[in-house]
Write an enzyme that holds these catalytic residues in place. Structure first.
Site, PDB file in Angstrom:
ATOM      1  N   TYR A 198       0.833  -1.201   0.000  1.00  0.00           N
ATOM      2  CA  TYR A 198       0.000   0.000   0.000  1.00  0.00           C
ATOM      3  C   TYR A 198       0.872   1.257   0.000  1.00  0.00           C
ATOM      4  O   TYR A 198       0.559   2.236   0.663  1.00  0.00           O
ATOM      5  CB  TYR A 198      -0.902   0.008   1.233  1.00  0.00           C
ATOM      6  CG  TYR A 198      -1.900  -1.125   1.313  1.00  0.00           C
ATOM      7  CD1 TYR A 198      -2.318  -1.823   0.176  1.00  0.00           C
ATOM      8  CD2 TYR A 198      -2.447  -1.517   2.532  1.00  0.00           C
ATOM      9  CE1 TYR A 198      -3.230  -2.857   0.250  1.00  0.00           C
ATOM     10  CE2 TYR A 198      -3.377  -2.543   2.625  1.00  0.00           C
ATOM     11  CZ  TYR A 198      -3.761  -3.212   1.484  1.00  0.00           C
ATOM     12  OH  TYR A 198      -4.668  -4.228   1.555  1.00  0.00           O
ATOM     13  N   ASN A 251       4.588 -16.661  -5.382  1.00  0.00           N
ATOM     14  CA  ASN A 251       4.218 -15.248  -5.307  1.00  0.00           C
ATOM     15  C   ASN A 251       4.233 -14.748  -3.868  1.00  0.00           C
ATOM     16  O   ASN A 251       4.585 -13.595  -3.601  1.00  0.00           O
ATOM     17  CB  ASN A 251       2.837 -15.013  -5.921  1.00  0.00           C
ATOM     18  CG  ASN A 251       2.582 -13.547  -6.181  1.00  0.00           C
ATOM     19  OD1 ASN A 251       3.392 -12.870  -6.803  1.00  0.00           O
ATOM     20  ND2 ASN A 251       1.472 -13.031  -5.674  1.00  0.00           N
ATOM     21  N   ASP A 308      -5.898  -2.569  13.135  1.00  0.00           N
ATOM     22  CA  ASP A 308      -4.862  -3.526  12.745  1.00  0.00           C
ATOM     23  C   ASP A 308      -5.096  -4.769  13.584  1.00  0.00           C
ATOM     24  O   ASP A 308      -4.870  -4.759  14.798  1.00  0.00           O
ATOM     25  CB  ASP A 308      -3.482  -2.922  13.009  1.00  0.00           C
ATOM     26  CG  ASP A 308      -2.334  -3.866  12.685  1.00  0.00           C
ATOM     27  OD1 ASP A 308      -2.558  -5.094  12.646  1.00  0.00           O
ATOM     28  OD2 ASP A 308      -1.208  -3.387  12.498  1.00  0.00           O
ATOM     29  N   PHE A 309      -5.570  -5.840  12.978  1.00  0.00           N
ATOM     30  CA  PHE A 309      -5.992  -6.981  13.792  1.00  0.00           C
ATOM     31  C   PHE A 309      -4.841  -7.703  14.478  1.00  0.00           C
ATOM     32  O   PHE A 309      -5.068  -8.532  15.351  1.00  0.00           O
ATOM     33  CB  PHE A 309      -6.879  -7.965  13.006  1.00  0.00           C
ATOM     34  CG  PHE A 309      -6.391  -8.351  11.638  1.00  0.00           C
ATOM     35  CD1 PHE A 309      -5.206  -9.020  11.455  1.00  0.00           C
ATOM     36  CD2 PHE A 309      -7.169  -8.061  10.520  1.00  0.00           C
ATOM     37  CE1 PHE A 309      -4.778  -9.401  10.201  1.00  0.00           C
ATOM     38  CE2 PHE A 309      -6.758  -8.438   9.253  1.00  0.00           C
ATOM     39  CZ  PHE A 309      -5.554  -9.113   9.091  1.00  0.00           C
ATOM     40  N   HIS A 340      -2.189 -16.940   4.328  1.00  0.00           N
ATOM     41  CA  HIS A 340      -1.107 -17.246   3.383  1.00  0.00           C
ATOM     42  C   HIS A 340      -0.103 -16.106   3.260  1.00  0.00           C
ATOM     43  O   HIS A 340       0.968 -16.282   2.672  1.00  0.00           O
ATOM     44  CB  HIS A 340      -1.666 -17.658   2.020  1.00  0.00           C
ATOM     45  CG  HIS A 340      -2.155 -16.532   1.170  1.00  0.00           C
ATOM     46  ND1 HIS A 340      -2.369 -16.669  -0.189  1.00  0.00           N
ATOM     47  CD2 HIS A 340      -2.483 -15.245   1.451  1.00  0.00           C
ATOM     48  CE1 HIS A 340      -2.805 -15.528  -0.698  1.00  0.00           C
ATOM     49  NE2 HIS A 340      -2.881 -14.651   0.271  1.00  0.00           N
ATOM     50  N   LYS A 387      -7.703 -15.349   2.214  1.00  0.00           N
ATOM     51  CA  LYS A 387      -6.361 -15.047   1.703  1.00  0.00           C
ATOM     52  C   LYS A 387      -5.593 -14.156   2.678  1.00  0.00           C
ATOM     53  O   LYS A 387      -4.923 -13.222   2.281  1.00  0.00           O
ATOM     54  CB  LYS A 387      -6.463 -14.399   0.324  1.00  0.00           C
ATOM     55  CG  LYS A 387      -7.080 -15.298  -0.731  1.00  0.00           C
ATOM     56  CD  LYS A 387      -7.348 -14.553  -2.026  1.00  0.00           C
ATOM     57  CE  LYS A 387      -6.057 -14.056  -2.642  1.00  0.00           C
ATOM     58  NZ  LYS A 387      -6.306 -13.326  -3.908  1.00  0.00           N
ATOM     59  N   GLN A 397       6.293 -11.450  -2.596  1.00  0.00           N
ATOM     60  CA  GLN A 397       5.475 -10.316  -2.189  1.00  0.00           C
ATOM     61  C   GLN A 397       5.146 -10.228  -0.698  1.00  0.00           C
ATOM     62  O   GLN A 397       4.775  -9.152  -0.223  1.00  0.00           O
ATOM     63  CB  GLN A 397       4.151 -10.324  -2.956  1.00  0.00           C
ATOM     64  CG  GLN A 397       4.255  -9.757  -4.365  1.00  0.00           C
ATOM     65  CD  GLN A 397       2.900  -9.266  -4.855  1.00  0.00           C
ATOM     66  OE1 GLN A 397       2.032 -10.054  -5.178  1.00  0.00           O
ATOM     67  NE2 GLN A 397       2.735  -7.961  -4.894  1.00  0.00           N
TER      68      GLN A 397
END
Length: 346
Positions: free
Chosen positions: A148, A303, A237-238, A256, A253, A307
């Site tokens: 972000y 990925n 923010d959990f 992961h 998702k 990432q």
């Protein structure tokens, strides 16, 4: 043992080597607006007309269109006036911006962001960490801070995830009967597409999207209208903030993205907040137990390497994480699609 001539490896190697060329052809046709123009025209068009309509060179456009024909993304008809191109049904449904099932946004995210990280896959394998620093010059220590890194990037990511849930959301939400859960929290729910599918499928439910303040702000402005009264928001923010009580928590998702320790930390917080008899629904792409496939999930795991801090897992590995947090009566449903569902009960 047969000779090497018996093996079909040259064809396989060529096919795999061309993989990135194939995806770039599709991404480029989306980015330039080929499929949108053909849909809007309502009739087949020549390469010259398409090139003129999109401000592209006639030579370059003709080659792009022919490649799309080869990939079965376009169809071509030879007439006395020359070749006329039209969309295939797949392109109309998934590659045009106006389609309810459009994958345009996730295509653009992969093309302009994910691709840049994958240029450094060898470095990621050597170092065992994501590649935001090399790809974008930002710190890799906070994956979502990097993801972000600008409002534009955050919007692209959220729109891309919404694209995914427009075609996969109902499969995972109907894998189990969730109608007994009325108060649901979607942790990291982003742009709200999965929440929207949930309240559509289970009209007696309310879904609260719990996400970072800046994500919630964009979701409210861009994706979820105030008229959608069954969907509400919770900023936080959990990992660091409290998680309110609910009957069901959806983590789509999410796990992961993180290593086992982070997953255990989050699931322990969810278990503590969860009402007795409630549960947690994990939505993930599951590896086979021997990790021999599916190949899409194996690639997603690569990925995660470039990432995030996470990895794709087997059903048994997710079950073990749930059990460590205290959840029992764990059920697994493979949907046969991109994403599967794991339900743990308290």
């Amino acid at each position: 043992m047969g000779s090497t001539e018996d093996l079909d490896y040259p064809q396989i190697i060529v096919q795999y080597s061309n993989g990135f060329l194939i995806s770039k052809v599709m991404f480029t046709a989306c980015e330039l607006g080929v499929f949108d123009l053909l849909l809007e025209s309502g009739k087949p068009l020549s390469s010259d007309a398409i090139a003129a309509g999109l401000g592209a060179s006639t030579m370059g456009m003709r080659r792009l269109l022919d490649a799309c024909v080869g990939l079965k993304l376009l169809a071509v008809e030879m007439t006395q006036e020359g070749a006329l191109y039209r969309n295939t049904e797949i392109s109309n449904v998934y590659l045009t911006k106006s389609s309810p099932k459009s994958q345009y946004n996730i295509m653009m995210y992969y093309s302009n962001t994910v691709y840049l990280c994958w240029q450094y896959l060898a470095d990621a394998v050597r170092e065992g960490r994501n590649q935001y620093e090399r790809a974008f010059g930002v710190s890799s220590k906070d994956p979502f801070g990097a993801m972000y890194r600008s409002d534009e990037e955050m919007l692209k990511f959220m729109a891309g995830q919404n694209s995914v849930w427009s075609i996969c959301g109902r499969d995972v939400l109907s894998a189990f009967d969730l109608s007994s859960f009325t108060k649901i929290y979607d942790l990291g729910g982003g742009g709200g597409a999965l929440a929207r599918e949930c309240v559509s499928l289970y009209p007696n439910s309310t879904v609260t999207i719990y996400d970072l303040p800046k994500v919630v702000q964009v979701a409210k402005e861009q994706f979820v209208s105030p008229e959608e009264h069954q969907i509400t928001f919770h900023e936080g923010d959990f990992f660091n903030d409290s998680i309110p009580e609910a009957e069901l928590y959806i983590l789509s998702k999410i796990l992961h993205d993180w290593d086992d320790d982070k997953c255990k930390q989050l699931l322990a917080k969810v278990y503590k907040a969860c009402k007795p008899g409630g549960g947690v629904l994990l939505v993930e792409s599951l590896l086979n137990e021997d990790k021999s496939g599916p190949v899409e999930t194996q690639l997603y795991s690569m990925n995660m390497l470039v990432q995030t801090e996470g990895i794709e897992r087997t059903a048994a590995e997710y079950s073990k994480l749930l059990e460590a947090a205290g959840f029992g009566v764990i059920q697994v449903k493979r949907t046969g699609k991109l994403y599967d569902a794991v339900l743990g009960r308290k």
